[in-house]
Write an enzyme that holds these catalytic residues in place. Structure first.
Site, PDB file in Angstrom:
ATOM      1  N   HIS A  74       0.852  -1.201   0.000  1.00  0.00           N
ATOM      2  CA  HIS A  74       0.000   0.000   0.000  1.00  0.00           C
ATOM      3  C   HIS A  74       0.877   1.237   0.000  1.00  0.00           C
ATOM      4  CE1 HIS A  74       0.734  -0.583   4.299  1.00  0.00           C
ATOM      5  NE2 HIS A  74       0.207   0.592   4.589  1.00  0.00           N
ATOM      6  N   HIS A 102       1.379   3.940   1.933  1.00  0.00           N
ATOM      7  CA  HIS A 102       1.894   4.698   3.080  1.00  0.00           C
ATOM      8  C   HIS A 102       3.412   4.853   3.014  1.00  0.00           C
ATOM      9  CE1 HIS A 102      -1.884   3.972   5.786  1.00  0.00           C
ATOM     10  NE2 HIS A 102      -2.030   4.965   4.931  1.00  0.00           N
ATOM     11  N   ASP A 118       5.796   4.861   5.111  1.00  0.00           N
ATOM     12  CA  ASP A 118       6.671   3.928   5.831  1.00  0.00           C
ATOM     13  C   ASP A 118       6.736   2.563   5.143  1.00  0.00           C
ATOM     14  OD1 ASP A 118       3.956   3.614   6.736  1.00  0.00           O
ATOM     15  OD2 ASP A 118       4.683   2.384   8.398  1.00  0.00           O
ATOM     16  N   HIS A 119       6.068   2.447   3.994  1.00  0.00           N
ATOM     17  CA  HIS A 119       6.147   1.225   3.172  1.00  0.00           C
ATOM     18  C   HIS A 119       6.741   1.479   1.786  1.00  0.00           C
ATOM     19  CE1 HIS A 119       3.493  -1.228   5.875  1.00  0.00           C
ATOM     20  NE2 HIS A 119       3.318   0.000   6.329  1.00  0.00           N
ATOM     21  N   HIS A 167      -7.398  -0.883   5.631  1.00  0.00           N
ATOM     22  CA  HIS A 167      -6.380   0.042   6.146  1.00  0.00           C
ATOM     23  C   HIS A 167      -6.206   1.185   5.140  1.00  0.00           C
ATOM     24  CE1 HIS A 167      -2.734   1.294   8.231  1.00  0.00           C
ATOM     25  NE2 HIS A 167      -2.030   1.174   7.121  1.00  0.00           N
ATOM     26  N   ASP A 199      -0.185  -3.929   6.221  1.00  0.00           N
ATOM     27  CA  ASP A 199      -0.824  -3.460   7.457  1.00  0.00           C
ATOM     28  C   ASP A 199      -2.279  -3.913   7.540  1.00  0.00           C
ATOM     29  OD1 ASP A 199       1.549  -2.215   8.054  1.00  0.00           O
ATOM     30  OD2 ASP A 199       0.812  -0.174   7.763  1.00  0.00           O
ATOM     31  N   HIS A 202       4.694  -4.648  10.875  1.00  0.00           N
ATOM     32  CA  HIS A 202       5.016  -3.930  12.122  1.00  0.00           C
ATOM     33  C   HIS A 202       5.141  -4.889  13.303  1.00  0.00           C
ATOM     34  CE1 HIS A 202       4.436   0.298  10.836  1.00  0.00           C
ATOM     35  NE2 HIS A 202       3.505  -0.180  10.038  1.00  0.00           N
TER      36      HIS A 202
HETATM   37 ZN   LIG Z   1       0.037   1.612   6.568  1.00  0.00          ZN
END
Ligand SMILES: [Zn+2]
Length: 239
Positions: free
Chosen positions: A54, A56, A58-59, A110, A129, A167
């Site tokens: 996805h 985001h 942090d990905h 998410h 996530d 995570h």
């Molecule tokens: Zn995420």
């Protein structure tokens, strides 16, 4: 298929996937390029692909730097804006590393375009996530109904499927799980195990589908309404 955790930021796991037969290496959800490049170099692996679950940051934050450093081809969800994407993945599509094939399923909740990669033969799932050990992702874009269905799809995979989430949230998830299902002995046992693993500095991922069926209060919700109540309760839960 060898799978290695590369810790990033405070609690992210970036997954390095290596196929010995072909010598190919892929990286799942690189929020940061530097630790991935360091680990790949240490192992003598050359990154040829990036797979994103996805959008985001942090990905995906390391996508462009990895592409620049290695020329890696970037595959990510078709319905989201993904930095440097070369290949758009949607339901029914696939990724490949050597002879291993990962099936794409769409798991909105998410984020709306979130995908998971399922390697049926290897019993491996990269879920980003969506499904966490004893928990699930927050509903930033999707509805409880969407996430409930996404979790149901993942929990119907074979029980011995190893679930690679992005995570290390297991301890806080376990504390909520024990609160949500106080009479569930499997949850109580796993909470103690997770506490001791974290005290010893060990990572608690991957998990398995069968462990999640027994100890994940979101997977175990019997309907959308119960799932929605539990998700809202977790959002405000303070252990
Ligand atoms: Zn995420």
């Amino acid at each position: 298929m060898e799978i290695v955790a590369v810790p990033a930021f405070s609690d992210n796991y970036i997954w390095l996937v290596h196929d010995d037969e072909s010598g190919e290496t892929a990286v799942v959800d690189p929020g940061d390029a530097a630790p991935v490049l360091t680990e790949a170099e240490r192992r003598g692996w050359t990154i040829g692909q990036v797979w994103n679950t996805h959008w985001h940051p942090d990905h995906t934050g390391g996508n462009l730097a990895l592409k620049q450093a290695t020329g890696a081809r970037i595959s990510g969800p078709a319905r989201e804006s993904i930095a440097g994407r070369d290949v758009a993945l949607e339901e029914g599509g696939e990724v490949r590393i050597g002879r291993h094939v990962g099936r794409v399923i769409e798991v909105p909740g998410h984020t709306l375009g979130h995908i998971a990669l399922i390697f049926d033969e290897e019993r491996v799932a990269f879920v980003g996530d969506t499904l966490f050990a004893m928990g699930c992702g927050r509903l930033y874009e999707g509805t409880p109904e969407q996430m409930y269905r996404s979790l149901q799809r993942l929990s119907q995979l074979p029980g011995d499927t190893r679930v690679y989430c992005a995570h290390e949230y297991t301890l806080s998830n376990a504390l909520f799980a024990a609160h949500a299902e106080p009479d569930n002995g499997a949850i109580a046992d796993r909470l103690e195990l997770v506490k001791s693993m974290r005290d010893a500095g060990q990572i608690t991922v991957p998990t398995t589908v069968s462990q999640e069926r027994e100890t994940n209060p979101f997977v175990r919700s019997t309907n959308e309404q119960e799932f929605a109540r539990r998700r809202a309760a977790k959002d405000s839960f303070r252990s």
